[in-house]
Write an enzyme that holds these catalytic residues in place. Structure first.
Site: not given
Length: 449
Positions: A367, A420
């Protein structure tokens, strides 16, 4: 011969749409394959073409109504004749007018007084909403309306209707709630205070939304589009589900800018498209994804799915909201092919012409908030993907070079948001450093070093 207009198959996992706009009014002549009605889904806006030639004899699904796949939208009379526009009343215009009239009546309606006798003529129009409500109790409810009614513990027969044949539509329920209807509505008469004075309410710990309220004189209440609602749901789901973290770095754009300036005219002349920054970052990300496959993976239940292909999603702004079309197998495409595809995505996103297939899938997303002037940000994951790269504005800053000198260099902050649960911090930081190396020395992209 009458031909039915039905909701076509909308795409994978999409079963419902909203009628956004009718291009024709009842009585208008239509030609086969002519765009007839626009449907809005939670991913794209699409047009339904006329299945046959003739005259639009009936509009069943009004504007803003929710429809399922296979539902009846309207009917075409193949033997009918078109009528003059002044004689044919457009269903959407009629619905809008009725909604405005109903809203005006509700605004001017005072609290019922026991000592105020009503004249006999006024009782006649009051029977119409009652009859419509009775019909709504019998008419089947759409899934969206049923969910709204059940969530708010409402009695469908008590809600005034505006749909065809007394059918209860979603707008009726929302209007009813806005006027204070429902199980939690206060039993006391409406307050005489201005609409702008709304009692302050604390957000419940359960995370529920604030109850609907009236719009003030300087406010405008606009219904969220399906696309906007889906974007909101997906982004919130990503925040609630993934263990999301963001790591940052900065990139010296000198080499890429020099390469663009050197080959810009020749590139555009040969390929018919401008050489932009996005193709460089797409290629750089692919180099890094190959080296750190966890960034290209996703979680599926108790499994991690590693993808040995590179379908790169490119976030594009459109009038309806943010969409992410996908460049398939970007690793096998040239700079020119990537630039052409991204340029085409941008044009068709603005026109609402992207297809379902072009918006589905994707293994990694890029993006670019820099085109709007963003200097830095933390992008949100495009679930179920595990990584998203955020590009930002190029800004000249004083930098200390390898020889110890100080020079103004065109710098860009880049950010990698990652899950994560899949990606360790070492992998995330190393991935972003790899992207930085490829951009600062574009020859690394060519030789994959």
């Amino acid at each position: 011969m009458t031909t039915e207009i039905v909701v076509p198959t909308l795409g994978e996992s999409i079963s419902e749409a909203t009628v956004a706009k009718w291009f024709k009014a009842v009585g208008d002549a239509v030609t086969r394959d002519e765009p007839l009605v626009e449907l809005e889904t939670d991913k794209v806006t699409l047009e339904v073409n006329a299945p046959a030639s003739g005259v639009l004899s009936e509009i069943v699904a009004q504007t803003d109504s929710d429809v399922e796949v296979g539902a009846l939208l309207g009917k075409i009379d193949g033997d009918g004749k078109a009528v003059a526009a002044s004689q044919a009343k457009s269903a959407p215009e009629k619905e809008e007018k009725e909604a405005k009239e109903e809203k005006a009546e509700k605004k001017t309606e005072a609290a019922p007084a026991a000592d105020a006798p009503k004249p006999a003529p006024a009782q006649a129009p009051a029977q119409a909403p009652a009859q419509a409500s009775a019909t709504a109790a019998v008419a089947p409810l759409s899934p969206a309306v049923r969910k709204l009614v059940e969530d708010n513990k409402l009695d469908p027969s008590a809600i005034p209707t505006t749909g065809k044949d007394g059918r209860l539509v979603k707008g009726d329920v929302l209007a009813y709630l806005e006027q204070g209807g429902g199980a939690t509505a206060p039993s006391s008469p409406p307050s005489s205070e201005p609409a702008t004075t709304v009692p302050a309410q604390a957000r419940p710990e359960s995370g529920e939304q604030f109850p609907p309220r009236k719009a003030g004189p300087r406010e405008e209440r606009v219904r969220m589009s399906r696309l906007r609602k889906m974007v909101a749901e997906r982004l919130k789901t990503a925040q609630n589900t993934a263990a999301m973290l963001t790591t940052f770095n900065e990139v010296d754009m000198t080499a890429v800018i020099e390469a663009r300036n050197q080959y810009r005219d020749a590139f555009e002349k040969k390929h018919g498209v401008r050489l932009g920054f996005m193709s460089f970052f797409t290629k750089a990300c692919i180099v890094a994804l190959r080296e750190f496959p966890a960034v290209n993976a996703e979680i599926d239940g108790d499994d991690i799915v590693y993808k040995n292909y590179y379908d790169i999603g490119i976030a594009v702004g459109s009038p309806q909201g943010l969409v992410v079309p996908v460049v398939r197998d970007a690793d096998g495409k040239t700079f020119a092919a990537i630039e052409q595809e991204i340029n085409d995505f941008g044009k068709r996103a603005r026109d609402g012409k992207l297809s379902m297939d072009e918006l589905q899938g994707g293994t990694f997303t890029i993006t670019n908030g820099g085109i709007f002037g963003s200097l830095n940000s933390t992008p949100i994951l495009n679930a179920p993907q595990s990584g998203i790269l955020g590009m930002h504005k190029i800004q000249k800053r004083p930098m200390v070079l390898d020889d110890g000198s100080i020079a103004a260099r065109p710098m860009m902050y880049v950010a990698l948001s990652y899950d994560h649960r899949v990606i360790d911090g070492r992998e995330a930081v190393s991935f972003l450093v790899r992207v930085k190396d490829c951009i600062e020395d574009p020859s690394r992209i060519m030789f994959d070093v």
